[in-house]
Design a protein around this motif. Structure first.
Motif, PDB file in Angstrom:
ATOM      1  N   SER A 262       0.832  -1.203   0.000  1.00 13.94           N
ATOM      2  CA  SER A 262       0.000   0.000   0.000  1.00 13.94           C
ATOM      3  C   SER A 262       0.863   1.249   0.000  1.00 13.94           C
ATOM      4  O   SER A 262       1.791   1.385   0.794  1.00 13.94           O
ATOM      5  CB  SER A 262      -0.905   0.000   1.227  1.00 13.94           C
ATOM      6  N   ARG A 263       0.549   2.169  -0.851  1.00 12.08           N
ATOM      7  CA  ARG A 263       1.262   3.444  -0.882  1.00 12.08           C
ATOM      8  C   ARG A 263       0.860   4.337   0.284  1.00 12.08           C
ATOM      9  O   ARG A 263       1.523   5.316   0.570  1.00 12.08           O
ATOM     10  CB  ARG A 263       0.995   4.152  -2.207  1.00 12.08           C
ATOM     11  N   ASP A 264      -0.230   3.977   0.959  1.00  5.43           N
ATOM     12  CA  ASP A 264      -0.697   4.774   2.097  1.00  5.43           C
ATOM     13  C   ASP A 264       0.051   4.427   3.386  1.00  5.43           C
ATOM     14  O   ASP A 264      -0.098   5.131   4.374  1.00  5.43           O
ATOM     15  CB  ASP A 264      -2.193   4.549   2.321  1.00  5.43           C
ATOM     16  N   LEU A 265       0.812   3.333   3.377  1.00  9.53           N
ATOM     17  CA  LEU A 265       1.534   2.904   4.569  1.00  9.53           C
ATOM     18  C   LEU A 265       3.034   3.054   4.359  1.00  9.53           C
ATOM     19  O   LEU A 265       3.548   2.766   3.286  1.00  9.53           O
ATOM     20  CB  LEU A 265       1.229   1.435   4.892  1.00  9.53           C
ATOM     21  N   THR A 266       3.719   3.476   5.399  1.00  6.22           N
ATOM     22  CA  THR A 266       5.173   3.538   5.344  1.00  6.22           C
ATOM     23  C   THR A 266       5.716   2.111   5.381  1.00  6.22           C
ATOM     24  O   THR A 266       5.002   1.174   5.806  1.00  6.22           O
ATOM     25  CB  THR A 266       5.732   4.317   6.550  1.00  6.22           C
ATOM     26  N   PRO A 267       6.970   1.903   4.986  1.00  7.31           N
ATOM     27  CA  PRO A 267       7.554   0.560   5.099  1.00  7.31           C
ATOM     28  C   PRO A 267       7.478   0.006   6.528  1.00  7.31           C
ATOM     29  O   PRO A 267       7.217  -1.182   6.716  1.00  7.31           O
ATOM     30  CB  PRO A 267       9.002   0.772   4.653  1.00  7.31           C
ATOM     31  N   GLU A 268       7.662   0.860   7.518  1.00  5.29           N
ATOM     32  CA  GLU A 268       7.566   0.417   8.909  1.00  5.29           C
ATOM     33  C   GLU A 268       6.142  -0.043   9.240  1.00  5.29           C
ATOM     34  O   GLU A 268       5.943  -1.070   9.903  1.00  5.29           O
ATOM     35  CB  GLU A 268       7.980   1.548   9.848  1.00  5.29           C
ATOM     36  N   GLN A 269       5.140   0.698   8.781  1.00  5.87           N
ATOM     37  CA  GLN A 269       3.744   0.314   9.022  1.00  5.87           C
ATOM     38  C   GLN A 269       3.410  -0.989   8.309  1.00  5.87           C
ATOM     39  O   GLN A 269       2.657  -1.813   8.831  1.00  5.87           O
ATOM     40  CB  GLN A 269       2.801   1.431   8.567  1.00  5.87           C
ATOM     41  N   GLN A 270       3.953  -1.174   7.102  1.00  3.28           N
ATOM     42  CA  GLN A 270       3.725  -2.421   6.381  1.00  3.28           C
ATOM     43  C   GLN A 270       4.304  -3.606   7.152  1.00  3.28           C
ATOM     44  O   GLN A 270       3.647  -4.628   7.302  1.00  3.28           O
ATOM     45  CB  GLN A 270       4.326  -2.347   4.982  1.00  3.28           C
ATOM     46  N   ARG A 271       5.540  -3.457   7.650  1.00  2.00           N
ATOM     47  CA  ARG A 271       6.162  -4.533   8.431  1.00  2.00           C
ATOM     48  C   ARG A 271       5.341  -4.821   9.689  1.00  2.00           C
ATOM     49  O   ARG A 271       5.113  -5.981  10.038  1.00  2.00           O
ATOM     50  CB  ARG A 271       7.598  -4.174   8.796  1.00  2.00           C
ATOM     51  N   PHE A 272       4.886  -3.785  10.368  1.00  2.00           N
ATOM     52  CA  PHE A 272       4.082  -3.942  11.574  1.00  2.00           C
ATOM     53  C   PHE A 272       2.783  -4.695  11.262  1.00  2.00           C
ATOM     54  O   PHE A 272       2.281  -5.458  12.083  1.00  2.00           O
ATOM     55  CB  PHE A 272       3.774  -2.577  12.190  1.00  2.00           C
ATOM     56  N   SER A 273       2.244  -4.479  10.077  1.00  2.00           N
ATOM     57  CA  SER A 273       1.004  -5.135   9.650  1.00  2.00           C
ATOM     58  C   SER A 273       1.239  -6.541   9.123  1.00  2.00           C
ATOM     59  O   SER A 273       0.289  -7.218   8.724  1.00  2.00           O
ATOM     60  CB  SER A 273       0.317  -4.305   8.564  1.00  2.00           C
ATOM     61  N   GLY A 274       2.504  -6.974   9.088  1.00  2.00           N
ATOM     62  CA  GLY A 274       2.807  -8.316   8.594  1.00  2.00           C
ATOM     63  C   GLY A 274       2.952  -8.397   7.092  1.00  2.00           C
ATOM     64  O   GLY A 274       2.909  -9.483   6.528  1.00  2.00           O
ATOM     65  N   MET A 275       3.090  -7.254   6.430  1.00  2.00           N
ATOM     66  CA  MET A 275       3.240  -7.235   4.974  1.00  2.00           C
ATOM     67  C   MET A 275       4.706  -7.014   4.629  1.00  2.00           C
ATOM     68  O   MET A 275       5.220  -5.913   4.788  1.00  2.00           O
ATOM     69  CB  MET A 275       2.400  -6.125   4.345  1.00  2.00           C
ATOM     70  N   GLY A 276       5.368  -8.071   4.211  1.00  2.00           N
ATOM     71  CA  GLY A 276       6.747  -7.962   3.769  1.00  2.00           C
ATOM     72  C   GLY A 276       6.798  -7.923   2.260  1.00  2.00           C
ATOM     73  O   GLY A 276       5.772  -8.054   1.574  1.00  2.00           O
ATOM     74  N   PRO A 277       7.986  -7.788   1.710  1.00  2.00           N
ATOM     75  CA  PRO A 277       8.114  -7.712   0.251  1.00  2.00           C
ATOM     76  C   PRO A 277       7.695  -8.989  -0.466  1.00  2.00           C
ATOM     77  O   PRO A 277       7.364  -8.959  -1.643  1.00  2.00           O
ATOM     78  CB  PRO A 277       9.589  -7.407   0.027  1.00  2.00           C
ATOM     79  N   GLY A 278       7.671 -10.117   0.238  1.00  2.00           N
ATOM     80  CA  GLY A 278       7.260 -11.374  -0.384  1.00  2.00           C
ATOM     81  C   GLY A 278       5.894 -11.853   0.043  1.00  2.00           C
ATOM     82  O   GLY A 278       5.522 -13.004  -0.194  1.00  2.00           O
ATOM     83  N   THR A 279       5.106 -10.974   0.670  1.00  2.32           N
ATOM     84  CA  THR A 279       3.781 -11.373   1.147  1.00  2.32           C
ATOM     85  C   THR A 279       2.809 -11.521  -0.019  1.00  2.32           C
ATOM     86  O   THR A 279       2.725 -10.658  -0.888  1.00  2.32           O
ATOM     87  CB  THR A 279       3.229 -10.353   2.160  1.00  2.32           C
ATOM     88  N   VAL A 280       2.105 -12.629  -0.011  1.00  2.00           N
ATOM     89  CA  VAL A 280       1.110 -12.949  -1.039  1.00  2.00           C
ATOM     90  C   VAL A 280      -0.199 -13.258  -0.317  1.00  2.00           C
ATOM     91  O   VAL A 280      -0.202 -13.877   0.740  1.00  2.00           O
ATOM     92  CB  VAL A 280       1.560 -14.181  -1.860  1.00  2.00           C
ATOM     93  N   ARG A 281      -1.298 -12.811  -0.888  1.00  2.00           N
ATOM     94  CA  ARG A 281      -2.612 -13.125  -0.307  1.00  2.00           C
ATOM     95  C   ARG A 281      -3.391 -13.958  -1.308  1.00  2.00           C
ATOM     96  O   ARG A 281      -3.502 -13.596  -2.487  1.00  2.00           O
ATOM     97  CB  ARG A 281      -3.384 -11.862   0.038  1.00  2.00           C
TER      98      ARG A 281
END
Length: 95
Positions: A50-69
């Motif tokens: 998400s462009r709305d989240l900082t990289p730190e917020q993405q990591r906190f949310s469990g979204m890493g660069p290899g996260t797939v849903r």
């Protein structure tokens, strides 16, 4: 499970490159930015970031660069498992 689908998220070793290889190798999952279909869908890392989240917020949310849903649909479970197994193997080549 019977009569309904499920959403599953996981991160692949190898980051975004592995995520792209995984989603490109899938044959039964359609790439989509949303869920809610009776068909199986995949949201790859480039759509999840998400462009709305900082990289730190993405990591906190469990979204890493290899996260797939994955949104698991109503297709035959054995067919889906076989597709996922072959795509996982492709995603991890070179590791």
């Amino acid at each position: 499970m019977s009569g309904f689908g499920v959403v599953v998220s996981f991160s692949l070793k190898g980051g975004a490159d592995a995520g792209r290889r995984f989603t490109d190798a899938l044959q039964l999952f359609s790439m989509a930015a949303s869920v809610g279909s009776t068909d199986s869908l995949v949201m790859p890392p480039q759509l999840l970031a998400s462009r709305d989240l900082t990289p730190e917020q993405q990591r906190f949310s469990g979204m890493g660069p290899g996260t797939v849903r994955l949104s698991i649909g109503l297709e035959d479970c054995e067919d889906l498992l076989a597709d996922l197994e072959q795509a996982l193997a492709v995603s991890q080549t070179g590791f």
